[in-house]
Design an enzyme around this catalytic site. Sequence first.
Site, PDB file in Angstrom:
ATOM      1  N   SER A  65       0.853  -1.197   0.000  1.00  0.00           N
ATOM      2  CA  SER A  65       0.000   0.000   0.000  1.00  0.00           C
ATOM      3  C   SER A  65       0.881   1.237   0.000  1.00  0.00           C
ATOM      4  O   SER A  65       1.844   1.330   0.771  1.00  0.00           O
ATOM      5  CB  SER A  65      -0.889  -0.009   1.253  1.00  0.00           C
ATOM      6  OG  SER A  65      -1.486   1.266   1.434  1.00  0.00           O
ATOM      7  N   GLY A 110       4.300   4.120   2.968  1.00  0.00           N
ATOM      8  CA  GLY A 110       3.983   2.859   2.306  1.00  0.00           C
ATOM      9  C   GLY A 110       4.080   1.720   3.304  1.00  0.00           C
ATOM     10  O   GLY A 110       4.580   1.894   4.414  1.00  0.00           O
ATOM     11  N   LYS A 111       3.573   0.569   2.953  1.00  0.00           N
ATOM     12  CA  LYS A 111       3.741  -0.627   3.786  1.00  0.00           C
ATOM     13  C   LYS A 111       3.403  -1.838   2.953  1.00  0.00           C
ATOM     14  O   LYS A 111       2.564  -1.763   2.040  1.00  0.00           O
ATOM     15  CB  LYS A 111       2.803  -0.582   4.999  1.00  0.00           C
ATOM     16  CG  LYS A 111       3.274  -1.445   6.158  1.00  0.00           C
ATOM     17  CD  LYS A 111       4.371  -0.762   6.947  1.00  0.00           C
ATOM     18  CE  LYS A 111       4.824  -1.549   8.143  1.00  0.00           C
ATOM     19  NZ  LYS A 111       5.704  -0.740   9.011  1.00  0.00           N
ATOM     20  N   GLY A 112       4.044  -2.963   3.277  1.00  0.00           N
ATOM     21  CA  GLY A 112       3.751  -4.200   2.569  1.00  0.00           C
ATOM     22  C   GLY A 112       3.604  -5.336   3.555  1.00  0.00           C
ATOM     23  O   GLY A 112       4.040  -5.245   4.705  1.00  0.00           O
TER      24      GLY A 112
END
Length: 421
Positions: A65, A110-112
Amino acid sequence: MSAEAHVQARSVLDSAREQLDRAATLINLPPGIHERFREPKRVLTVGIPTTMDDGSIRTFTGYRSQHNMDRGPAKGGIRYHPQVTIEEVIALSMWMTWKCALVDIPYGGGKGGVVCDPGTMSDRELENLTRRFVSELIGMIGPERDIPAPDVNTNERVMAWLMDTYSMQKGYPQPAVVTGKPVALGGSTERGPATGRGCVFTIREIMRRLDMAPDQSRFVVQGFGNAGRAAAHLLAELGPTLIAVSDSSGAIFNERGVDVQAILAHKAETGSVVGFPGADEISQEDIFGIDCEILIPAALEDAIHEDNAGEIKARIIAEAANGPTTPAAEEILNEGGVMVLPDILANAGGVAMSYFEWAQDVQKLIWTGDQINERLERVMVRAVNEVYEMHQRLDCSMRDAAMAVAVGRVAEAAQWRGITP
Ligand code: NAD
């Protein structure tokens, strides 16, 4: 996804949005910008076919994201955990936007995450999973677009696979695509303990303001991984006494103090804090009710909720973890006079250090450990000052103050840029 995981994940995103809504009211955020900030800019869901050791192929689900990129490329870790959900990844990416803005580094959020249980997978399987995940993300990430980093259950080994996979596809080395890599690949010598170090700078500055004597203060750490271990070790160096610590296997407590070096060695040797000689075993939940001055939640989200918040006796909670306190719990804590140092401030040391790593990689510079730790201290002290001033000026909680500073900064960037077309 189990119903329990779904409820929990929804609540994490709800919490993140609720925090934004409060900040929006405090700073009179224009409604159009507020609405935009409640949603991520872009989210990718991918299936990750992975060859397992027995020759079978399993397909895992992964997410990335990018919440906001008004101030720079997206920045944020990648998490491997069985309970990763898209809502959790979005919430975490939103917090990254505010965190980067709060410490004023030129990044968005962001992040995953990948839904997997790395504890049951071999190194080869994790490598296959990581390389395939990175291949799926290839158009989305990059030194100028989105720069991943380690998070729960990922480490420098995983970041090295990420850097290599990306570089092989580009055809030349791209160390700046990821931070938290091994030092041999352009990683920072100081990244490992940076989250804990930033957390301790935050605690130190607030203890000064609250006139708390370090050598008469006791602290408790929930979660003894990367962030929790460094925070424990560095805070003890300043004078406070560690009296209890927990991890995913259990918790230990000794009111006279737990030797930090000894518990670090025990954890390194046995993989857990449980069984540490000279301390009593208690339940993971009991750790929250211990009489102490400082509580450091350093595990996962929602650890402090409305059912245990009332038991907390600490004067300060320093959120090394992301989202460890639910909004309902925070209300109880605020009413009880417990000061919560919010995640976007208390654990921002990690991303600030990542920024130095990325800046060195992009410019092909080499700075010494002392140089970057001094810079980290300056960044953190400035952020704590700004949040504390806002907290006094608006007469609000430290979280609302931190959010007001951070959201205001991102909103200003968004307004300067405007909307295309
Ligand atoms: P990690 O995997 O190294 O450590 C997590 C720790 O929490 C482990 O010791 C695990 O045993 C423990 N744990 C899990 N469930 C628990 C429970 N119910 N009770 C007690 N302990 C439990 O992860 P980490 O990198 O230290 O991250 C921890 C938190 O800090 C996460 O919220 C992460 O997003 C946040 N964070 C980490 C960094 C970083 O640089 N590592 C930076 C910013 C924020």
